[in-house]
Design a protein around this motif. Structure first.
Motif, mmCIF file in Angstrom:
data_model
loop_
_atom_site.group_PDB
_atom_site.id
_atom_site.type_symbol
_atom_site.label_atom_id
_atom_site.label_comp_id
_atom_site.label_asym_id
_atom_site.label_seq_id
_atom_site.Cartn_x
_atom_site.Cartn_y
_atom_site.Cartn_z
ATOM 1 N N UNK A 114 18.437 -10.941 -3.949
ATOM 2 C CA UNK A 114 17.778 -9.738 -4.464
ATOM 3 C C UNK A 114 16.686 -9.313 -3.491
ATOM 4 N N UNK A 115 16.725 -8.061 -3.081
ATOM 5 C CA UNK A 115 15.734 -7.494 -2.162
ATOM 6 C C UNK A 115 15.082 -6.310 -2.858
ATOM 7 N N UNK A 116 13.753 -6.294 -2.928
ATOM 8 C CA UNK A 116 13.039 -5.204 -3.589
ATOM 9 C C UNK A 116 11.917 -4.704 -2.693
ATOM 10 N N UNK A 117 11.533 -3.458 -2.923
ATOM 11 C CA UNK A 117 10.347 -2.869 -2.309
ATOM 12 C C UNK A 117 9.200 -3.053 -3.290
ATOM 13 N N UNK A 118 8.189 -3.804 -2.903
ATOM 14 C CA UNK A 118 7.122 -4.157 -3.842
ATOM 15 C C UNK A 118 6.309 -2.945 -4.281
ATOM 16 N N UNK A 119 6.199 -1.921 -3.454
ATOM 17 C CA UNK A 119 5.367 -0.776 -3.819
ATOM 18 C C UNK A 119 6.079 0.114 -4.836
ATOM 19 N N UNK A 120 7.332 0.443 -4.590
ATOM 20 C CA UNK A 120 8.078 1.322 -5.496
ATOM 21 C C UNK A 120 8.800 0.571 -6.597
ATOM 22 N N UNK A 132 0.810 -1.220 0.000
ATOM 23 C CA UNK A 132 0.000 0.000 0.000
ATOM 24 C C UNK A 132 0.839 1.263 0.000
ATOM 25 N N UNK A 133 2.078 1.204 0.436
ATOM 26 C CA UNK A 133 2.943 2.386 0.477
ATOM 27 C C UNK A 133 4.387 1.919 0.552
ATOM 28 N N UNK A 134 5.284 2.853 0.426
ATOM 29 C CA UNK A 134 6.703 2.522 0.473
ATOM 30 C C UNK A 134 7.061 1.971 1.848
#
Length: 379
Positions: A233-239, A208-210
């Motif tokens: 690998x690590x990612x932020x799903x929102x951004x 829903x948000x960063x």
């Protein structure tokens, strides 16, 4: 020249001649009586002798139908020759149809009207001269350069890059030039060897948000000598930002903990973190550490990688745009190139789900040197 008689009139005259012959007149006299020569009489008798009036009409209609069918077969044969002259496959663009029509008219000698009808080109389009814009050549050169530089980008991402460089152009124009120049994204590309740095230089929680949901996963590849190395690998799903890619020969739960610790200090701890059920992610030490910090773990259903779709999509892009195209001669070279690609992915690469904008465009240049990524070439 006398009037051409209908079959019904000819049959009536033949009946009259038969009556005169029955009376004892000669064939020559009977022919003169009906106004024709004796040769014409014998020719009529050979063609229409013994026929009734209705039969003559049907025979004449059959002759006309045969003429029509022969003409239709001739037209279809000519149309088939025109299509064979054009070549295999469909000719879709107006410019290519224009070339095809000119070639058929010159090669087969058919009319332009017929060639346009068979090929499917409107005559006004065929006769209208092709006019190019003043910037057509410069735009074509820019598209070809970007397509050569970023071999795994399609025309939509190329359009986003052109707009970022100052071009006011829409996707349809880029697509026309893309097709005209024969550009495409190949399914397979060979890995390229470098000439330097050879010394080693479902139901799921939606973000829903960063910082709401992070996800991480492992990717595996090999260096040139055949040794395996792994990437976390690590990612932020929102951004969609790739927060880190740790590259090592071996990675275990302690390495995962170290990477997350560094990221939590830099970006703050997320509310949730999503992963599969690998042994490195379900380790008791890692789960207890995340629980103490207040990060909730989200484990996908076993054998269901689509539940970790954001990370799987990122992994596929990493492999398609870098790993499948590069030959790594050592672990150090792999680290440098992968980090350069990660920086390019975050700051420059257009992302389709973000309106073809990069996940984390940089406002100012960073103080530390990070090698930029140029479509497979790091500088």
């Amino acid at each position: 020249m006398g009037k051409r008689l209908k079959p019904e009139e000819i049959i009536a005259k033949l009946r009259e001649v038969e009556v005169r012959l029955a009376r004892g007149e000669t064939a020559a006299a009977a022919a003169r009586a009906i106004g024709v020569t004796e040769q014409s009489y014998y020719r009529w008798r050979k063609e229409y002798g013994g026929l009734q009036v209705g039969q003559a009409k049907r025979m004449k209609d059959m002759e006309k139908e045969n003429v029509r069918l022969r003409r239709a077969v001739s037209d279809l044969t000519l149309d088939n020759q025109i299509l064979q002259e054009v070549g295999a496959g469909k000719v879709l663009s107006p410019s290519r149809k224009r070339i095809a029509v000119d070639h058929v008219v010159e090669g087969l000698g058919v009319s332009e009207r017929r060639a346009c009808r068979v090929i499917g080109q409107h005559r006004s389009t065929q006769r209208k001269p092709c006019s190019l814009r003043d910037d057509e050549e410069a735009l074509t050169t820019a598209i070809i350069n970007l397509a050569s530089r970023f071999g795994r980008y399609g025309y939509r991402r190329i359009t986003a890059l052109l707009r970022r460089d100052g071009w006011h152009v829409n996707e349809k124009r880029v697509y026309r030039i893309w097709r005209r120049e024969g550009l495409k994204v190949p399914m397979k590309q060979p890995k390229r060897s470098r000439l330097w740095l050879n010394d080693g230089s479902c139901l799921r929680l939606r973000p829903a948000h960063k910082g709401h949901v992070w996800s991480y996963d492992f990717v595996q590849d090999r260096t040139h000598e055949g040794k395996v190395f792994r990437m976390l690998c690590v990612i932020d799903e929102y951004t969609r930002e790739c927060l880190a890619i740790r590259v090592e020969r071996r990675l275990n739960s302690r390495d995962v903990l170290d990477v997350l610790g560094e990221l939590f200090v830099t970006h703050g701890a997320p509310e949730h973190i999503r992963s599969d059920n690998g042994s490195e992610f379900i380790a008791i030490a890692l789960r207890e550490w995340l629980g103490n910090i207040g990060v909730k773990t989200l484990y996908i259903t076993p054998a269901s990688p689509w539940e970790n779709g954001y990370c799987e999509s990122f992994n596929s892009k990493l492999r398609d745009e870098l790993l499948a195209r590069e030959i790594f001669y050592g672990l150090r070279e792999a680290k440098v190139l992968i980090e350069g690609w990660r920086h390019h992915y975050n700051t420059a690469r257009p992302h389709s789900s973000l309106g073809y904008k990069p996940p984390a465009p940089e406002a100012v240049l960073p103080a530390a040197f990070i090698p930029p990524y140029y479509g497979g070439v790091a500088a």
